[in-house]
Scaffold this motif. Sequence first.
Motif, PDB file in Angstrom:
ATOM      1  N   GLY A 133      -6.762  17.745  64.159  1.00 54.40           N
ATOM      2  CA  GLY A 133      -6.602  19.192  64.091  1.00 54.40           C
ATOM      3  C   GLY A 133      -5.382  19.672  64.869  1.00 54.40           C
ATOM      4  N   VAL A 134      -5.154  20.976  64.706  1.00 56.67           N
ATOM      5  CA  VAL A 134      -4.014  21.602  65.372  1.00 56.67           C
ATOM      6  C   VAL A 134      -4.333  21.819  66.847  1.00 56.67           C
ATOM      7  CG1 VAL A 134      -2.723  23.754  65.508  1.00 56.67           C
ATOM      8  CG2 VAL A 134      -3.235  22.743  63.278  1.00 56.67           C
ATOM      9  N   THR A 135      -3.380  21.466  67.729  1.00 60.25           N
ATOM     10  CA  THR A 135      -3.521  21.761  69.164  1.00 60.25           C
ATOM     11  C   THR A 135      -2.288  22.540  69.604  1.00 60.25           C
ATOM     12  OG1 THR A 135      -2.390  19.761  69.855  1.00 60.25           O
ATOM     13  CG2 THR A 135      -4.779  19.595  69.526  1.00 60.25           C
ATOM     14  N   GLU A 136      -2.260  22.862  70.888  1.00 62.24           N
ATOM     15  CA  GLU A 136      -1.142  23.656  71.398  1.00 62.24           C
ATOM     16  C   GLU A 136       0.195  22.928  71.285  1.00 62.24           C
ATOM     17  OE1 GLU A 136      -2.248  24.806  75.327  1.00 62.24           O
ATOM     18  OE2 GLU A 136      -3.869  26.089  74.592  1.00 62.24           O
ATOM     19  N   THR A 137       0.133  21.579  71.217  1.00 60.27           N
ATOM     20  CA  THR A 137       1.373  20.810  71.182  1.00 60.27           C
ATOM     21  C   THR A 137       1.836  20.511  69.769  1.00 60.27           C
ATOM     22  OG1 THR A 137       0.117  18.770  71.303  1.00 60.27           O
ATOM     23  CG2 THR A 137       0.853  19.719  73.381  1.00 60.27           C
TER      24      THR A 137
END
Lengths: 339, 794
Positions: free
Chosen positions: B323-327
């Motif tokens: 999934g999408v993370t802050e990085t």
Amino acid sequence: MLAQLDTIQTEALAAIAGITDEASLEEVRIAFLGKKGSLTAAAAGMRDVPADQKKDVGQKLNEVREAITSALETTSADLTAKKDAAAFASIDPTLPSRPLPKGGLHPLSLVLDEAVKVLRRMGFALAEGPEIETEWHCFDALNTPADHPARNESDTFYFENGKLLRTHTSSVQIRTMEKEVPPVRIIAPGSAFRRDEIDATHLSAFHQLEGLYVDQRVTLADLKGTLEYFFREIFGSKTEFRFRPHFFPFTEPSFEVDIKLHAAGRPSKWIEIAGCGMVDPAVFSEVGRKRGDAAYDPDKVTGFAFGMGLDRLAMIMYGIPDLRLLIENDVRFLQQFRG
Amino acid sequence: MNVSLQWLGDHVDFSEYSIPQLDELLTFAGIEVEGIESLPDHLVVAQILSSEKHPDAEKLSVCQVDDGSGKPRQIVCGAKNYQVGDKVPLALPGCVLDAGEGKTFEIKEGKLRGVDSLGMMCSAKELGLAADADGLLILSPDLKAGTPMAEVYPAVFELEITPNRPDCLSHLGVARELAALAKKPLKGRAHFGETNTPTRAAKADEVRLESEVCPYYTARIIRGVKVSESPAWLKQKLTSIGLRPINNLVDITNYVLMETGQPLHVFDLAKLEGGIVVRQAADGETFLALDEKEYALLAEDLVIADAKKAVAIGGVMGGEDSGVTETTTDVLLEAAYFNPQAVRRTGRRLGLHSDSSYRFERGVDPLQVAGVSEFATKLILDLAGGKADAELLVAGGAGEGPKPVALDNDYCRRIIGAEIPDATIDGILASLGLEKTGGAWKIPSFRLDLVRPIDLVEEVARVHGLDGIPATTMATFSPASKADEAYDFLRSLQGRLASLGFHEARNLKLISGAQLADDLATSHRGMSPVRLKNPLNDEQDYLRPGIVPGLLASASRNVRFGTSDLRLFEAGRVFVASPKGEEIEHEHLALLMTGARIHRSWADSKPKAIDLHDLRAALEAICPEGLNFVPVSDGKLLCACSVEIGSGKKAVKIGMAGIVPPARARELDLDAPVFVAELNLKKLMSVVKAEIRFADLPKFPGSSRDVAMLVPGDLAAGEVAAFFEAYDEPLLISAELFDVFTDPTGAKLAPDKKSLAYSILYRAPEKTLEAGEVEAAHGKLLDSLKRTFNVEFR
């Protein structure tokens, strides 16, 4: 002699006036009218009366006898009347009744009977079917997709052999069409089952009333007319209701019927009370396939179907707040419906 | 599904509609309105002007806020998550807020620890906008102080969309439907069927479809995005329908889903090893989903995988690891079409449901997949920056869309039963986006439910409404059915039993295994009870083979609640299985009596207890003439009797009666003897005379003789009755038992004897009998009695 008769009469009437009970009545009767009574004795003296007086004396004798007899009868009737009155004088009519056991019908039976009476007036006959059903009768034939959630084991009771407890009385539509050819005009009250935990608004077994009418030219307008008449008969001629578009796999178009409920002190609200619609042609096709004939050719016949929950109807009609009351059979509840 | 009125306003102008009018519009579209959430009056946007420590309370602050009135208002507040200058919701005195559990509370001017507080600043939870919240709800800085919150968060409708209308599972879908019904124009496009993005068939190492469950898959690569907080407008849209904002990329997919009904998924490209493979799972393959739970998959489940591992359960949920993370900087945007049945099967088996699976299960429009992908890509570029590949990668195909449907308007009128003009029918269908081309209607790609002519009739009926259709009836005569006869028969029994003081009970037809022991096996010797495969609990795992078990439970309940004099009956279906396993259903009627014959009263302060003969009397009152109790050996009841109509060879067994074993009764708190009977209704109905014929009344008097006889104490009266029944003497009319006398002390009778006294009536149809004739007949009878039973006459 005439004077003697007068005396007897005076004495007799005085004696009668003094009568207080049946025994003294009988004494007085015997004293004057008995075999040895004074009037009887006087009558025996008639043979000594000169011939020219016989007529007058005889007449007098009859008068006196008549007067005494009449007075005795009146007194006797008075005594009987007093005795009769005395016999019931001690009754307290305000006592509670001597009880008889009281029974009555279950509210669901009363609601069902009301519904059946109305629908029979409209020419519907009763029909029935098994409560342990095949999946085909309960779902497949009613155009329900193979993966419809209602078929889940979490929602429906099954048996090891694959049969199930019918989830609606709509299976009786199929049972009836298998056996009978159109016109079919039936109502089917009965139990249906859903795998719900029991609470105030859910029962694992509940009651429905199904209706089906199939003929060559049955229309949505007929459905509207039938249900309008039905609900006006049940809830009164001023009942407000609405047909709200809905979806059921086995009817198209489909509607839900709401009636407007007015409860004292609360805003009135619409309550869903029945589902209905025109029999989906896919249902006729499947019945035809099973029958192997063209009796239900979807190009030739149309039909309407409706179904309603009797438990819900009972709740609305009687203001019953909790469905569980309907299965607990508490006599304090049941005796409220003697009507 | 939650639908925000404000969001609908993006598509259609409903400003002149009141909330009840919209409720009605939705209702008559066939969309059930399950609830309407709207914010109360006296709730406004306020800006925090200053915040100082409360003089007497560590955790409280004293704020001056601008409520739009031009004069600062003082509010004491416990939250810490704001900064001076923030805009927050403010409940003014008079505002009524929901306190949960159906309760409300009204905001009033007051003091908090001695400091005046003239209102309350609110969290999202306090406004019912979120299930829980951390501090005050911080609003968009663009809002003007004093704006009613009902304008910021307009009403939200909780809608129940029927399974045939997956196209309404989005704001655009609902707006499109309402616009058609309200005859209003849509502000923007009606669907996402078109796209300007060039497509390119994906190479096998980019996207490979290995399963028919996913016929169509698209991927858009976007590089250089910046994951951050969403702008206020987007967060507000999501919170307005109860969704929690997470980050701009996730929020965009959720927003697009709620806007268009098309589920999307964003993968972190850096975490994918090789291209996308859409394949069936391997049996036993495990998958860690976004909800941080691990799921064991089967070969029937569809997964989206990279070269090494599954990264999503197709159409249901993405994986924790991809999934999408802050990085995240580079992403792959998935838009696809999955087979509804397969998604439903997997979701149901895993007990895993998501907004995505909810829509795929019901069916999304395959033709909008590419258009929605383009729409979402644009939003990502706008809100997260980056650069998208020029082309959309496509595997498989979206198909041709729905086939045209021909509708004969006469067929439509025939089903509906009203003279609806052609123009009206055509107008309704056109308003819903259908196009008449040639002889048929072209169906919009999002209307997956319009396949047959009857489906178009439904649309006409639905939009036209039933108000404009006449109410007709076509009553026909129906001959009475077997079910009618059975109903009427039972109805008369119910009435008679009610008159005899019985209350009608209705028990659940599901009983426990333990209750089976209470069954009388009335019409099913050799049969077995029917057990559910998936009972709710072990209190309800068998179908009742008889009614008595339920009646006993009802009696027990009543006695516990203080009603001990009971007469109950119940009629209904019972179930057994034959040795071959065939289920058989019977209709039964059961009676239960216990306690006193009548309630204690001034008239009878010591009423007699009910006994078996009272039960028999009740049965006689509802059965045809000739009812007999024939003792049988049955372990379940004391004094068990077969209930029969008629005697000898013609006797028909209709049920069982007897006394519930006192040990069992006491277990149920039933201390007084309990008498029960259960009858098979079909058998009972079979012995009711179909025809009633008048018989001549006797023209001559009869002559009766009394006889008292001493018999062995164990001789059943029924045997003597059977003797009289069978005795061949034309003059004998009846023999009525009028006295039964026993003397256990032996003073008047030997203790092993009893005296039975009968009144015997003789009569001849054609003359008055002479004394000699009666004596002769009576003498013969006495001789015969003596020979048969070895009686002594008293």
